[in-house]
Design a protein around this motif. Structure first.
Motif, PDB file in Angstrom:
ATOM      1  N   ARG A  50       0.595  65.524  60.514  1.00 52.94           N
ATOM      2  CA  ARG A  50       2.185  65.191  60.504  1.00 52.94           C
ATOM      3  C   ARG A  50       2.827  66.651  60.810  1.00 52.94           C
ATOM      4  O   ARG A  50       2.492  67.635  60.420  1.00 52.94           O
ATOM      5  N   ALA A  51       3.936  66.401  61.922  1.00 53.06           N
ATOM      6  CA  ALA A  51       4.423  67.572  62.379  1.00 53.06           C
ATOM      7  C   ALA A  51       5.927  67.235  62.845  1.00 53.06           C
ATOM      8  O   ALA A  51       6.062  66.005  63.144  1.00 53.06           O
ATOM      9  N   ILE A  52       6.878  68.063  62.716  1.00 52.29           N
ATOM     10  CA  ILE A  52       8.207  67.682  63.382  1.00 52.29           C
ATOM     11  C   ILE A  52       8.189  67.708  64.852  1.00 52.29           C
ATOM     12  O   ILE A  52       7.703  68.549  65.428  1.00 52.29           O
ATOM     13  N   GLY A  53       8.648  66.761  65.575  1.00 49.16           N
ATOM     14  CA  GLY A  53       8.647  66.744  67.085  1.00 49.16           C
ATOM     15  C   GLY A  53       7.656  66.141  67.745  1.00 49.16           C
ATOM     16  O   GLY A  53       7.942  66.038  68.999  1.00 49.16           O
ATOM     17  N   THR A  54       6.474  65.725  67.354  1.00 46.94           N
ATOM     18  CA  THR A  54       5.354  65.251  68.022  1.00 46.94           C
ATOM     19  C   THR A  54       5.341  63.945  68.118  1.00 46.94           C
ATOM     20  O   THR A  54       4.547  63.413  69.097  1.00 46.94           O
ATOM     21  N   GLU A  55       6.146  62.996  67.449  1.00 46.94           N
ATOM     22  CA  GLU A  55       6.173  61.724  67.412  1.00 46.94           C
ATOM     23  C   GLU A  55       7.747  61.288  67.483  1.00 46.94           C
ATOM     24  O   GLU A  55       8.453  62.080  66.838  1.00 46.94           O
ATOM     25  N   PRO A  56       8.095  59.951  67.961  1.00 47.36           N
ATOM     26  CA  PRO A  56       9.667  59.683  67.710  1.00 47.36           C
ATOM     27  C   PRO A  56      10.069  59.493  66.412  1.00 47.36           C
ATOM     28  O   PRO A  56      11.427  60.047  66.130  1.00 47.36           O
ATOM     29  N   LYS A  57       9.273  59.444  65.443  1.00 51.48           N
ATOM     30  CA  LYS A  57       9.780  59.472  63.960  1.00 51.48           C
ATOM     31  C   LYS A  57       8.853  60.078  63.040  1.00 51.48           C
ATOM     32  O   LYS A  57       7.654  60.242  63.491  1.00 51.48           O
ATOM     33  N   VAL A  58       9.168  60.594  61.804  1.00 52.57           N
ATOM     34  CA  VAL A  58       8.244  61.287  61.113  1.00 52.57           C
ATOM     35  C   VAL A  58       8.901  60.938  59.686  1.00 52.57           C
ATOM     36  O   VAL A  58      10.025  61.008  59.540  1.00 52.57           O
ATOM     37  N   GLU A  59       7.989  60.889  58.641  1.00 49.22           N
ATOM     38  CA  GLU A  59       8.254  60.950  57.329  1.00 49.22           C
ATOM     39  C   GLU A  59       8.048  62.194  56.545  1.00 49.22           C
ATOM     40  O   GLU A  59       6.931  62.896  57.066  1.00 49.22           O
ATOM     41  N   CYS A  60       8.901  62.821  55.793  1.00 50.83           N
ATOM     42  CA  CYS A  60       8.721  64.003  54.922  1.00 50.83           C
ATOM     43  C   CYS A  60       8.395  63.525  53.544  1.00 50.83           C
ATOM     44  O   CYS A  60       8.699  62.431  53.101  1.00 50.83           O
ATOM     45  N   ASP A  61       7.612  64.237  52.801  1.00 50.67           N
ATOM     46  CA  ASP A  61       7.396  64.205  51.437  1.00 50.67           C
ATOM     47  C   ASP A  61       8.415  64.876  50.803  1.00 50.67           C
ATOM     48  O   ASP A  61       9.009  66.167  51.070  1.00 50.67           O
ATOM     49  N   LEU A  62       8.821  64.329  49.626  1.00 54.09           N
ATOM     50  CA  LEU A  62       9.911  65.101  48.967  1.00 54.09           C
ATOM     51  C   LEU A  62       9.440  65.067  47.426  1.00 54.09           C
ATOM     52  O   LEU A  62       8.890  64.264  46.791  1.00 54.09           O
ATOM     53  N   PHE A  63       9.730  66.281  46.761  1.00 58.42           N
ATOM     54  CA  PHE A  63       9.340  66.597  45.467  1.00 58.42           C
ATOM     55  C   PHE A  63      10.479  66.970  44.530  1.00 58.42           C
ATOM     56  O   PHE A  63      11.172  67.949  45.283  1.00 58.42           O
ATOM     57  N   ARG A  64      10.474  66.653  43.386  1.00 62.55           N
ATOM     58  CA  ARG A  64      11.787  66.900  42.363  1.00 62.55           C
ATOM     59  C   ARG A  64      11.048  67.972  41.384  1.00 62.55           C
ATOM     60  O   ARG A  64      10.076  67.699  40.946  1.00 62.55           O
ATOM     61  N   LEU A  65      11.793  69.069  41.105  1.00 64.32           N
ATOM     62  CA  LEU A  65      11.344  69.921  39.807  1.00 64.32           C
ATOM     63  C   LEU A  65      12.692  70.456  39.330  1.00 64.32           C
ATOM     64  O   LEU A  65      13.593  70.637  40.114  1.00 64.32           O
ATOM     65  N   THR A  66      12.115  70.799  38.083  1.00 68.18           N
ATOM     66  CA  THR A  66      13.350  71.427  37.255  1.00 68.18           C
ATOM     67  C   THR A  66      12.782  73.105  37.125  1.00 68.18           C
ATOM     68  O   THR A  66      11.743  73.021  36.796  1.00 68.18           O
ATOM     69  N   VAL A  67      13.755  73.824  37.427  1.00 72.72           N
ATOM     70  CA  VAL A  67      13.337  75.207  37.384  1.00 72.72           C
ATOM     71  C   VAL A  67      14.396  76.003  36.034  1.00 72.72           C
ATOM     72  O   VAL A  67      15.317  75.479  35.921  1.00 72.72           O
ATOM     73  N   GLN A  68      13.696  76.943  35.923  1.00 68.79           N
ATOM     74  CA  GLN A  68      14.550  77.558  34.520  1.00 68.79           C
ATOM     75  C   GLN A  68      14.495  79.225  35.194  1.00 68.79           C
ATOM     76  O   GLN A  68      13.784  79.683  35.877  1.00 68.79           O
ATOM     77  N   LYS A  69      15.318  79.929  34.156  1.00 66.87           N
ATOM     78  CA  LYS A  69      15.339  81.254  34.539  1.00 66.87           C
ATOM     79  C   LYS A  69      14.095  81.946  34.271  1.00 66.87           C
ATOM     80  O   LYS A  69      13.268  81.513  33.438  1.00 66.87           O
ATOM     81  N   GLY A  70      13.502  82.792  35.311  1.00 71.98           N
ATOM     82  CA  GLY A  70      12.233  83.667  35.339  1.00 71.98           C
ATOM     83  C   GLY A  70      11.221  82.801  36.337  1.00 71.98           C
ATOM     84  O   GLY A  70      10.184  83.305  36.625  1.00 71.98           O
ATOM     85  N   ASP A  71      11.647  81.528  36.718  1.00 71.31           N
ATOM     86  CA  ASP A  71      10.899  80.751  37.649  1.00 71.31           C
ATOM     87  C   ASP A  71      10.917  81.541  39.109  1.00 71.31           C
ATOM     88  O   ASP A  71      12.150  81.975  39.496  1.00 71.31           O
ATOM     89  N   SER A  72       9.973  81.425  40.114  1.00 68.56           N
ATOM     90  CA  SER A  72      10.044  81.782  41.297  1.00 68.56           C
ATOM     91  C   SER A  72       9.632  80.715  42.323  1.00 68.56           C
ATOM     92  O   SER A  72       8.682  79.781  41.781  1.00 68.56           O
ATOM     93  N   LEU A  73      10.067  80.474  43.269  1.00 67.86           N
ATOM     94  CA  LEU A  73       9.450  79.585  44.352  1.00 67.86           C
ATOM     95  C   LEU A  73       9.207  80.505  45.491  1.00 67.86           C
ATOM     96  O   LEU A  73       9.801  81.301  46.225  1.00 67.86           O
ATOM     97  N   LEU A  74       7.943  80.262  46.069  1.00 65.87           N
ATOM     98  CA  LEU A  74       7.363  80.829  47.309  1.00 65.87           C
ATOM     99  C   LEU A  74       7.294  79.812  48.378  1.00 65.87           C
ATOM    100  O   LEU A  74       6.580  79.066  48.168  1.00 65.87           O
ATOM    101  N   LEU A  75       7.760  80.011  49.408  1.00 64.19           N
ATOM    102  CA  LEU A  75       7.622  79.479  50.758  1.00 64.19           C
ATOM    103  C   LEU A  75       7.101  79.992  51.648  1.00 64.19           C
ATOM    104  O   LEU A  75       7.235  80.953  52.058  1.00 64.19           O
ATOM    105  N   CYS A  76       5.823  79.404  52.274  1.00 64.45           N
ATOM    106  CA  CYS A  76       5.178  80.283  53.118  1.00 64.45           C
ATOM    107  C   CYS A  76       4.588  79.250  54.507  1.00 64.45           C
ATOM    108  O   CYS A  76       4.298  77.976  54.250  1.00 64.45           O
ATOM    109  N   SER A  77       4.231  80.262  55.458  1.00 55.74           N
ATOM    110  CA  SER A  77       3.433  79.436  56.386  1.00 55.74           C
ATOM    111  C   SER A  77       1.903  79.527  56.320  1.00 55.74           C
ATOM    112  O   SER A  77       1.501  80.537  55.440  1.00 55.74           O
ATOM    113  N   ASP A  78       1.017  78.999  56.866  1.00 55.66           N
ATOM    114  CA  ASP A  78      -0.455  78.926  56.679  1.00 55.66           C
ATOM    115  C   ASP A  78      -0.997  80.235  56.902  1.00 55.66           C
ATOM    116  O   ASP A  78      -2.222  80.626  56.494  1.00 55.66           O
ATOM    117  N   GLY A  79      -0.198  81.177  57.647  1.00 52.09           N
ATOM    118  CA  GLY A  79      -0.737  82.443  58.161  1.00 52.09           C
ATOM    119  C   GLY A  79      -0.776  83.276  57.001  1.00 52.09           C
ATOM    120  O   GLY A  79      -1.657  84.257  56.727  1.00 52.09           O
TER     121      GLY A  79
END
Length: 243
Positions: A167-196
């Motif tokens: 699944r990817a953006i732009g390879t088909e006329p339509k695409v579905e995304c997964d959505l996730f809800r989470l609660t964060v608190q002070k001291g938490d970190s989020l790391l977003l990264c590519s597969d590299g």
């Protein structure tokens, strides 16, 4: 909340087809996005940059303070739809762009609540002193095989088709995304990264650098340095958001 990002072509590829953006709207509200383009030298970087700009621009135009989680989800879903439509239309209009696409992982932070959107195999991790958890699920051939019990998680790391995404953006006329809800608190970190990055570092290595690293501002550089020490055959991109 503070956030930092870094992207690098790695040790092998001449062109960087990854892209990222951090848009901070207030002390407690921000958007972080990572895209990993594909489609050859002429179009992978176009796909990631285009998707990033359309997605982030739509979020900035439509956001408002103190949105409920379901409102954030709908906002992100619409932004993914528009990004996909834009990249797909360009791929159909120009021969050089044929077949281009991109992954997209995004986190919208609003106070203690965060909503993550994902298409492809770029990832979002939640890290704190309790450990590390990958929030997203890869849209990839190996992930499907793991879910079916055909591969173990360890086998998946070295499977020959591990880079084939479903699944990817732009390879088909339509695409579905997964959505996730989470609660964060002070001291938490989020790391977003590519597969590299995620292909070269174990979860526990990321956890150590994020949680125990002395300077959070330099964490993305430390992660990049480790990836490059291991050959970094792909582009490497990361964003660290610290609550």
């Amino acid at each position: 909340m503070q956030a930092w990002g870094l992207t690098d072509p790695g040790c092998v590829r001449a062109q960087n087809q990854d892209a990222f953006q951090i848009r901070q709207f207030s002390d407690k509200s921000a958007l972080c996005v990572v895209c990993d383009g594909m489609g050859g030298a002429k179009s992978g970087n176009i796909a990631s940059a285009l998707a990033l700009d359309v997605f982030a621009g739509q979020v900035e135009r439509s956001r408002k303070p103190d949105m409920a989680p379901q409102e954030i989800e709908q906002m992100l879903r619409t932004a993914v739809y528009l990004a996909n439509e834009t990249v797909y239309d360009q791929s159909q209009q120009f021969a050089d762009f044929s077949g281009m696409g991109t992954t997209l992982v995004a986190a919208y932070l609003e106070g203690s609540q965060t909503v993550v959107a994902n298409v492809g195999d770029s990832r979002c991790y939640l890290l704190n002193r309790d450990g590390v958890r990958c929030i997203t699920r890869d849209h990839s051939l190996v992930q499907l095989m793991v879910q079916r019990g055909e591969l173990t998680g360890e086998q998946a790391k070295s499977y020959p088709g591990k880079n084939f995404i479903t699944r990817a953006i732009g390879t088909e006329p339509k695409v579905e995304c997964d959505l996730f809800r989470l609660t964060v608190q002070k001291g938490d970190s989020l790391l977003l990264c590519s597969d590299g990055l995620s292909n070269l570092l174990e979860d526990q290595e990321m956890l150590f650098e994020v949680v125990h690293g002395v300077n959070k501002q330099l964490c993305c550089q430390r992660l990049l340095d480790i990836a490059k020490q291991r050959g970094a055959p792909d582009n490497v991109t990361s964003i660290l958001a610290v609550i």
